[in-house]
Scaffold this motif. Structure first.
Motif, PDB file in Angstrom:
ATOM      1  N   VAL A  80       3.879 -14.198  -0.040  1.00  0.00           N
ATOM      2  CA  VAL A  80       4.802 -13.055  -0.053  1.00  0.00           C
ATOM      3  C   VAL A  80       5.029 -12.620  -1.497  1.00  0.00           C
ATOM      4  CG1 VAL A  80       7.152 -12.289   0.469  1.00  0.00           C
ATOM      5  CG2 VAL A  80       5.920 -13.758   2.088  1.00  0.00           C
ATOM      6  N   VAL A  81       4.931 -11.315  -1.746  1.00  0.00           N
ATOM      7  CA  VAL A  81       5.223 -10.782  -3.076  1.00  0.00           C
ATOM      8  C   VAL A  81       6.746 -10.681  -3.215  1.00  0.00           C
ATOM      9  CG1 VAL A  81       4.869  -8.850  -4.663  1.00  0.00           C
ATOM     10  CG2 VAL A  81       3.049  -9.501  -3.043  1.00  0.00           C
ATOM     11  N   ASP A  87       9.830  -5.705   2.551  1.00  0.00           N
ATOM     12  CA  ASP A  87       8.798  -5.179   3.445  1.00  0.00           C
ATOM     13  C   ASP A  87       8.215  -6.291   4.320  1.00  0.00           C
ATOM     14  OD1 ASP A  87       9.077  -2.624   2.419  1.00  0.00           O
ATOM     15  OD2 ASP A  87       7.574  -2.953   0.859  1.00  0.00           O
ATOM     16  N   ALA A  88       7.956  -7.459   3.712  1.00  0.00           N
ATOM     17  CA  ALA A  88       7.420  -8.582   4.475  1.00  0.00           C
ATOM     18  C   ALA A  88       8.408  -9.051   5.535  1.00  0.00           C
ATOM     19  CB  ALA A  88       7.070  -9.733   3.525  1.00  0.00           C
ATOM     20  N   PHE A  89       9.716  -8.934   5.242  1.00  0.00           N
ATOM     21  CA  PHE A  89      10.742  -9.419   6.177  1.00  0.00           C
ATOM     22  C   PHE A  89      10.923  -8.473   7.353  1.00  0.00           C
ATOM     23  CE2 PHE A  89      15.117 -10.013   7.597  1.00  0.00           C
ATOM     24  CZ  PHE A  89      15.132 -11.385   7.805  1.00  0.00           C
ATOM     25  N   TYR A  90      10.861  -7.159   7.084  1.00  0.00           N
ATOM     26  CA  TYR A  90      11.194  -6.194   8.122  1.00  0.00           C
ATOM     27  C   TYR A  90       9.976  -5.585   8.827  1.00  0.00           C
ATOM     28  CZ  TYR A  90      15.973  -6.298   6.350  1.00  0.00           C
ATOM     29  OH  TYR A  90      17.234  -6.700   5.967  1.00  0.00           O
ATOM     30  N   LEU A 134      -8.214  -6.900   3.736  1.00  0.00           N
ATOM     31  CA  LEU A 134      -6.883  -7.495   3.876  1.00  0.00           C
ATOM     32  C   LEU A 134      -5.973  -7.099   2.716  1.00  0.00           C
ATOM     33  CD1 LEU A 134      -7.581 -11.101   5.209  1.00  0.00           C
ATOM     34  CD2 LEU A 134      -6.650  -9.153   6.452  1.00  0.00           C
ATOM     35  N   GLU A 135      -6.519  -7.037   1.507  1.00  0.00           N
ATOM     36  CA  GLU A 135      -5.688  -6.621   0.367  1.00  0.00           C
ATOM     37  C   GLU A 135      -5.169  -5.207   0.563  1.00  0.00           C
ATOM     38  OE1 GLU A 135      -8.142  -7.118  -3.049  1.00  0.00           O
ATOM     39  OE2 GLU A 135      -7.339  -9.116  -3.511  1.00  0.00           O
ATOM     40  N   LYS A 136      -6.015  -4.337   1.089  1.00  0.00           N
ATOM     41  CA  LYS A 136      -5.604  -2.944   1.282  1.00  0.00           C
ATOM     42  C   LYS A 136      -4.548  -2.818   2.367  1.00  0.00           C
ATOM     43  CE  LYS A 136      -8.566  -0.346   3.352  1.00  0.00           C
ATOM     44  NZ  LYS A 136      -9.782   0.452   3.655  1.00  0.00           N
ATOM     45  N   VAL A 137      -4.664  -3.605   3.447  1.00  0.00           N
ATOM     46  CA  VAL A 137      -3.743  -3.476   4.572  1.00  0.00           C
ATOM     47  C   VAL A 137      -2.473  -4.288   4.352  1.00  0.00           C
ATOM     48  CG1 VAL A 137      -3.453  -3.911   7.035  1.00  0.00           C
ATOM     49  CG2 VAL A 137      -5.616  -2.988   6.173  1.00  0.00           C
ATOM     50  N   MET A 138      -2.626  -5.559   3.981  1.00  0.00           N
ATOM     51  CA  MET A 138      -1.463  -6.437   3.875  1.00  0.00           C
ATOM     52  C   MET A 138      -0.620  -6.131   2.641  1.00  0.00           C
ATOM     53  SD  MET A 138      -1.724  -8.145   6.617  1.00  0.00           S
ATOM     54  CE  MET A 138      -0.389  -9.308   6.345  1.00  0.00           C
ATOM     55  N   GLY A 139      -1.213  -5.445   1.660  1.00  0.00           N
ATOM     56  CA  GLY A 139      -0.429  -5.075   0.485  1.00  0.00           C
ATOM     57  C   GLY A 139       0.714  -4.143   0.828  1.00  0.00           C
ATOM     58  N   THR A 140       0.525  -3.309   1.840  1.00  0.00           N
ATOM     59  CA  THR A 140       1.592  -2.378   2.244  1.00  0.00           C
ATOM     60  C   THR A 140       2.732  -3.085   2.968  1.00  0.00           C
ATOM     61  OG1 THR A 140       0.441  -1.918   4.312  1.00  0.00           O
ATOM     62  CG2 THR A 140      -0.069  -0.508   2.439  1.00  0.00           C
ATOM     63  N   TYR A 141       2.493  -4.326   3.408  1.00  0.00           N
ATOM     64  CA  TYR A 141       3.520  -5.099   4.106  1.00  0.00           C
ATOM     65  C   TYR A 141       4.162  -6.159   3.220  1.00  0.00           C
ATOM     66  CZ  TYR A 141       1.346  -3.036   8.255  1.00  0.00           C
ATOM     67  OH  TYR A 141       0.851  -2.163   9.190  1.00  0.00           O
ATOM     68  N   GLY A 142       3.865  -6.112   1.939  1.00  0.00           N
ATOM     69  CA  GLY A 142       4.508  -7.057   1.023  1.00  0.00           C
ATOM     70  C   GLY A 142       3.812  -8.397   0.917  1.00  0.00           C
ATOM     71  N   TYR A 143       2.548  -8.477   1.306  1.00  0.00           N
ATOM     72  CA  TYR A 143       1.804  -9.729   1.219  1.00  0.00           C
ATOM     73  C   TYR A 143       0.650  -9.573   0.230  1.00  0.00           C
ATOM     74  CZ  TYR A 143       4.240 -11.709   5.239  1.00  0.00           C
ATOM     75  OH  TYR A 143       5.214 -12.209   6.087  1.00  0.00           O
ATOM     76  N   SER A 144       0.355 -10.646  -0.484  1.00  0.00           N
ATOM     77  CA  SER A 144      -0.756 -10.686  -1.433  1.00  0.00           C
ATOM     78  C   SER A 144      -1.789 -11.697  -0.928  1.00  0.00           C
ATOM     79  CB  SER A 144      -0.260 -11.091  -2.823  1.00  0.00           C
ATOM     80  OG  SER A 144      -1.348 -11.318  -3.699  1.00  0.00           O
ATOM     81  N   ILE A 145      -3.049 -11.262  -0.851  1.00  0.00           N
ATOM     82  CA  ILE A 145      -4.141 -12.150  -0.436  1.00  0.00           C
ATOM     83  C   ILE A 145      -4.722 -12.785  -1.702  1.00  0.00           C
ATOM     84  CG2 ILE A 145      -6.284 -12.340   0.842  1.00  0.00           C
ATOM     85  CD1 ILE A 145      -3.882 -11.468   2.514  1.00  0.00           C
ATOM     86  N   GLU A 146      -4.574 -14.095  -1.820  1.00  0.00           N
ATOM     87  CA  GLU A 146      -5.011 -14.790  -3.034  1.00  0.00           C
ATOM     88  C   GLU A 146      -6.508 -15.108  -2.993  1.00  0.00           C
ATOM     89  OE1 GLU A 146      -2.979 -15.264  -5.563  1.00  0.00           O
ATOM     90  OE2 GLU A 146      -1.343 -14.326  -4.449  1.00  0.00           O
ATOM     91  N   HIS A 147      -6.951 -15.761  -1.956  1.00  0.00           N
ATOM     92  CA  HIS A 147      -8.361 -16.158  -1.857  1.00  0.00           C
ATOM     93  C   HIS A 147      -8.780 -16.137  -0.392  1.00  0.00           C
ATOM     94  CE1 HIS A 147      -8.537 -17.455  -6.041  1.00  0.00           C
ATOM     95  NE2 HIS A 147      -7.411 -18.120  -5.846  1.00  0.00           N
ATOM     96  N   ILE A 148     -10.090 -15.907  -0.203  1.00  0.00           N
ATOM     97  CA  ILE A 148     -10.697 -16.035   1.125  1.00  0.00           C
ATOM     98  C   ILE A 148     -11.967 -16.857   0.969  1.00  0.00           C
ATOM     99  CG2 ILE A 148     -11.854 -14.844   3.021  1.00  0.00           C
ATOM    100  CD1 ILE A 148      -9.950 -12.599   2.762  1.00  0.00           C
ATOM    101  N   LEU A 149     -12.034 -17.939   1.711  1.00  0.00           N
ATOM    102  CA  LEU A 149     -13.183 -18.840   1.639  1.00  0.00           C
ATOM    103  C   LEU A 149     -13.896 -18.860   2.985  1.00  0.00           C
ATOM    104  CD1 LEU A 149     -11.496 -21.836  -0.221  1.00  0.00           C
ATOM    105  CD2 LEU A 149     -12.786 -19.953  -1.229  1.00  0.00           C
TER     106      LEU A 149
END
Length: 291
Positions: A80-81, A87-90, A134-149
């Motif tokens: 969560v940013v 935004d992430a909460f609501y 995911l960065e493009k979509v989840m960024g608008t909801y207050g989430y940051s994608i750190e890594h994808i493996l």
């Protein structure tokens, strides 16, 4: 979620962020620590979000371009940013399901355009495509994608067995080629060694015969000079008889020899010497005629 509440105060733990509301309306974010709330004006701590990195493993089944069904295991690390915690909460009720849905969408759109071999070689490209989406979509909801493996690519058991058999057959074929080349080199080297041995053997025989000839010539000349009235023929006959008896003596001294005797005697030795002498005389006359 890591916080405590009371009527007039609340505590937000470290690596967390609190959401404060007034009369059910978002007012501000509360940083880690102890906070007082004015309950008489409707102020309260609505909830707490953790800002730690979370890990989500997504298992997705899809089909490749060459019609092979595979299971892909992706590990998504997100958080969560702090500045956009409201935004992430609501906005999202269940962020894990949202992330999983977007992973399914990207993987099932990209992998069917690759063969199985390309998928193994370009799995980092698949992970990159999922990360960008995911960065493009989840960024608008207050989430940051750190890594994808891309943790694992698991084809069907029958496909894996067939791939192993193909690999084993290729390695056996390569081993047969190397074995054939080794046998070829061995045979060539063996033939070269035999040829060299025969050549050296011939050289040895030639030298042996040359030494015998030189020795006989010296013996004949020495005997002719020391014993007057003897001819070369008589000396040659004497040497042949001497060698004949030496040979008989050597055969008798050895108990391990298996020898078959044919009719022989000193007269036969004389016949052999006559044949050798006649052959030498014929060869000499032929050379004189040619000159």
């Amino acid at each position: 979620m890591g916080s405590s509440f009371c009527f007039l105060c609340g505590c937000v733990d470290q690596a967390s962020v609190g959401v404060i509301e007034r009369w059910g309306r978002f007012e501000r974010l509360a940083q880690p620590g102890f906070h007082f709330f004015n309950c008489f004006v409707g102020q309260c701590l609505a909830g707490v979000l953790s800002t730690r990195i979370h890990s989500l493993d997504v298992r997705c089944e899809t089909k490749t371009k060459d019609n092979v069904f595979v299971h892909l295991v992706c590990s998504i690390q997100y958080r969560v940013v702090k500045e956009n915690a409201d935004d992430a909460f609501y906005e999202l009720a269940n962020p894990r399901e949202q992330i999983q849905a977007y992973v399914f969408d990207v993987v099932r759109a990209l992998v069917p355009r690759m063969t199985l071999d390309d998928l193994f070689e370009q799995k980092s490209e698949v992970a990159k495509a999922v990360l960008e989406e995911l960065e493009k979509v989840m960024g608008t909801y207050g989430y940051s994608i750190e890594h994808i493996l891309m943790v694992d690519i698991i084809p069907d058991d029958t496909v894996r067995k067939a791939m192993n058999e193909i690999n084993a057959a290729q390695r056996l074929q390569l081993a047969s080629v190397y074995k054939g080349e080794a046998e070829k080199v061995f045979l060539v080297k063996k033939a070269e060694a035999e040829a060299e041995a025969k050549y050296l053997g011939g050289v040895g025989v030639a030298r042996q015969r040359q030494a015998i000839t030189d020795g006989l010539r010296e013996n004949i000349l020495e005997f002719s000079h020391k014993v007057e009235g003897t001819s070369a023929k008589e000396v040659m006959d004497l040497i042949m008889i001497t060698q004949y008896f030496d040979t008989i003596k050597d055969l008798g001294n050895s108990s391990k020899n298996t020898t078959i005797f044919i009719p022989h005697g000193p007269g036969h030795v004389r016949d052999i010497s006559d044949q050798i002498r006649n052959g030498m005389m014929e060869a000499s006359s032929a050379q004189i005629d040619q000159q």
